[in-house]
Design an enzyme around this catalytic site. Structure first.
Site, short mmCIF file in Angstrom:
data_model
loop_
_atom_site.label_atom_id
_atom_site.label_comp_id
_atom_site.label_asym_id
_atom_site.label_seq_id
_atom_site.Cartn_x
_atom_site.Cartn_y
_atom_site.Cartn_z
N GLU A 76 18.73 59.04 74.00
CA GLU A 76 19.54 58.65 75.17
C GLU A 76 18.81 59.02 76.46
O GLU A 76 18.51 60.20 76.70
CB GLU A 76 20.91 59.34 75.11
CG GLU A 76 21.85 58.83 76.18
CD GLU A 76 23.28 59.33 76.01
OE1 GLU A 76 23.73 59.53 74.87
OE2 GLU A 76 23.94 59.52 77.05
N LYS A 256 31.44 64.88 73.54
CA LYS A 256 30.25 64.08 73.23
C LYS A 256 29.13 64.46 74.20
O LYS A 256 27.97 64.59 73.83
CB LYS A 256 30.57 62.59 73.31
CG LYS A 256 29.49 61.67 72.78
CD LYS A 256 28.44 61.29 73.80
CE LYS A 256 27.42 60.32 73.23
NZ LYS A 256 26.37 59.97 74.20
N ASP A 272 20.42 70.78 60.97
CA ASP A 272 21.31 69.73 60.49
C ASP A 272 22.36 69.42 61.56
O ASP A 272 23.32 70.16 61.75
CB ASP A 272 21.98 70.27 59.20
CG ASP A 272 22.99 69.32 58.60
OD1 ASP A 272 23.39 68.35 59.26
OD2 ASP A 272 23.39 69.58 57.44
N HIS A 369 22.14 56.91 85.32
CA HIS A 369 21.96 56.18 84.06
C HIS A 369 21.19 54.89 84.28
O HIS A 369 20.30 54.54 83.53
CB HIS A 369 23.33 55.83 83.46
CG HIS A 369 23.88 56.93 82.61
ND1 HIS A 369 24.89 56.74 81.72
CD2 HIS A 369 23.54 58.23 82.50
CE1 HIS A 369 25.17 57.88 81.10
NE2 HIS A 369 24.36 58.79 81.59
C1 MEV Z 1 27.39 60.23 78.08
O1 MEV Z 1 26.49 60.23 76.99
C2 MEV Z 1 28.13 61.55 78.14
C3 MEV Z 1 29.25 61.60 79.18
O2 MEV Z 1 30.15 60.51 78.99
C4 MEV Z 1 29.96 62.92 78.99
C5 MEV Z 1 31.25 63.07 79.75
O3 MEV Z 1 31.91 62.05 80.06
O4 MEV Z 1 31.63 64.23 80.02
C6 MEV Z 1 28.71 61.49 80.57
#
Ligand code: MEV
Length: 421
Positions: A76, A256, A272, A369
C-alpha cells in the site's frame, strides 16, 4: 485439469504441467523464473516462485529512547510515509514508550458435550501439576531455556464445551508448533487418565497474556496546522478515536489503519501476520463490542495515545531462521529479543493510527494518497525516475486519475521534452 499428485512432482514437471494446462507463455514463465528462490521450496509445498511485495523503511521512530529504523513490507503506497509522519509527530513528546508483558502464549484443549462441567473442572484442577508436567515433558528444550507450560485456566463455555487453557512461555519463539505438540500430549493424557476425550487441541491466537502497549504524549501545540490550532487537531483526534469506540463500522477501518503498520513490520520480520490480525481483532471485541484498539485523550495540554495489542510473534523459529530478509530486519531494528520486536510493532501501530487520524480530521487522506497513487500509475505505464516528478505534478491536476490519463500525461511531457533532470 489433471493435477493429480501435483505435490509429488519435481519443480520442472510442475511447471511443465501448469504451462500445458494453462497455456503459459514465455513472459509468464519468466515472471516465475525471476522470482524463484531455493528457500521457497523449503518453506511451502507446491512452490513456484516468490511473490514480490515492496520493502522499505520507516524513519523518525524513537522508542523507549532509542532511534529505530523500521523495515516494513507492504503493497500500500502511503503506509510507510504515514508511519514515518506519525512517528515524527510523537517526537515533540519524546517519542513512544512501549512495554510488554511476559511472552505467555495460550493453547486450548477443547472438550465438547461435557455432561458435568463442574466435575470435569474439579478433576482438571486436581491434576494441574500432572497436566503441566505432561505438557513440559512433550517439549523439554523450551523448559531448559526457562520457558514451558506455566499455568492452567479452565473455562466452562456455552453448549457444554469446556476449554482447558494452558499458558506457555515460548521464550523467543512464537511457538505454534511447540504449543500444539504440548497440547496434543495433554489431550492424550486426559484421555488415558481421566477418560475425557477432546474435540481438538490447538493454540489460540487471542494471546491476551502476551501483550505489548505503546503510549505517546504529544504537546498539543506541536499539532497546529496552517488552518487548525493544536488544540483543535488534538480534540478532533480524540473525537475520532471515540467514534471508533462506539461504531464498529468505523472501528474496523480505524483498526485496519493500525494493522497497516503492524502487519508490515510483522511481515518484514518473517512473522505470521494472520495470527497477528486474528489476535488483534479478537482483542478488539474483548468486552463484547468490536471497538477501536487505540485510545486518544487530551490531558495537561498533551495528546496522549495508547495502543495495546496481543503479540503472537517470534524472534526465532518457524521460517524466521532461514529467511535472510527477516534476519536483515533484525539488523535494521538493532534488536536481539522478541520483547524488543514487540515494542517496535506496537509503536508502529500507534504511529500509523496517529498519522491516519491526524490526516482524516484535518486535510483528509486523499491528498497524500493521490500523490502516491499518481506515482504508482505513472510507473505502471513506464515513467522513468527522471520523468516522475513533473509527470506526478501534471497527473495530480487531472480530474480523472487512471492509467489512460497517466499515459496521456507522459506522452504530452515527452512530446514537449519536459523532463526533470
Ligand atoms: C487506509 O489504508 C487506512 C485508513 O482508512 C485508516 C483509518 O481510517 O483510520 C486511513
Amino acid at each position: 485439469m489433471d493435477l493429480n499428485h501435483f505435490y509429488k512432482k519435481n519443480y520442472g514437471d510442475r511447471l511443465a504441467l501448469l504451462k500445458a494446462q494453462l497455456g503459459l507463455n514465455e513472459a509468464d514463465l519468466e515472471v516465475i523464473a525471476n522470482g524463484r528462490t531455493e528457500k521457497g521450496n523449503q518453506i511451502i509445498e507446491n512452490y513456484l516462485t516468490d511473490f514480490p511485495v515492496p520493502e522499505g523503511v520507516a524513519v523518525n521512530f524513537l522508542i523507549n529512547g532509542k532511534e529505530k529504523i523500521v523495515p516494513m513490507v507492504t503493497e500500500e503506497p502511503s503506509v510507510i510515509a504515514a508511519a514515518s509522519h506519525g512517528a515524527k509527530m510523537t517526537l515533540a513528546g519524546g517519542g513512544i514508550q512501549a512495554r510488554t508483558t511476559d511472552h505467555l502464549m495460550m493453547g486450548q484443549v477443547l472438550m465438547a458435550n461435557v455432561e458435568d462441567a463442574d466435575e470435569l473442572s474439579t478433576q482438571l484442577n486436581q491434576n494441574e501439576a500432572a497436566i503441566l508436567k505432561v505438557a513440559n515433558d512433550a517439549h523439554p528444550s523450551i523448559v531448559k531455556r526457562g520457558g514451558g507450560a506455566k499455568k492452567l485456566r479452565i473455562r466452562k463455555l456455552a453448549h457444554q464445551f469446556v476449554s482447558l487453557d494452558i499458558f506457555i512461555d515460548t521464550k523467543e519463539a512464537m511457538g505454534a508448533n511447540m504449543i500444539n505438540t504440548m497440547l496434543e500430549a495433554v489431550a492424550t493424557y486426559l484421555h488415558i487418565k481421566l477418560h475425557q476425550t477432546s474435540l481438538m487441541a490447538v493454540l489460540s491466537n487471542l494471546s491476551d497474556e502476551c501483550l505489548a502497549t505503546a503510549t505517546c504524549q504529544i504537546p498539543v501545540a506541536s499539532l497546529a496546522t496552517k488552518k487548525l490550532s493544536g488544540e483543535d487537531v488534538a480534540d478532533r483526534i480524540v473525537i475520532a478515536s471515540l467514534a471508533a469506540q462506539v461504531d464498529p463500522y468505523r472501528a474496523a477501518t480505524h483498526n485496519k489503519g493500525i494493522m497497516n503498520g503492524v502487519d508490515a513490520v510483522v511481515m518484514a520480520t518473517g512473522n505470521d501476520w494472520r495470527s497477528m490480525e486474528s489476535g488483534a481483532h479478537a482483542y478488539a471485541v474483548k468486552d463484547g463490542q468490536y471497538r477501536g484498539l487505540s485510545d486518544w485523550k487530551v490531558s495537561d495540554g498533551k495528546l496522549i495515545g495508547t495502543l495495546t495489542l496481543p503479540m503472537p510473534v517470534g524472534f526465532v523459529g518457524g521460517s524466521i531462521n532461514i529467511n535472510s530478509s527477516a534476519q536483515l530486519a533484525h539488523k535494521f531494528l538493532q534488536i536481539t529479543s522478541v520483547k524488543e520486536l514487540e515494542t517496535v510493532i506496537v509503536s508502529v501501530g500507534l504511529a500509523q493510527n496517529l498519522a491516519a487520524l491526524n490526516a482524516l480530521v484535518s486535510e483528509g487522506i486523499q491528498r497524500g494518497h493521490m500523490h502516491l497513487q499518481a506515482k504508482s500509475l505513472l510507473l505502471s505505464v513506464g515513467a522513468t525516475d527522471t520523468e516522475l516528478p513533473n509527470a506526478q505534478l501534471q497527473l495530480e491536476k487531472c480530474p480523472v486519475m487512471d492509467a489512460n490519463t497517466a499515459k496521456q500525461v507522459l506522452k504530452t511531457l515527452r512530446n514537449k521534452g519536459e523532463i526533470n533532470e
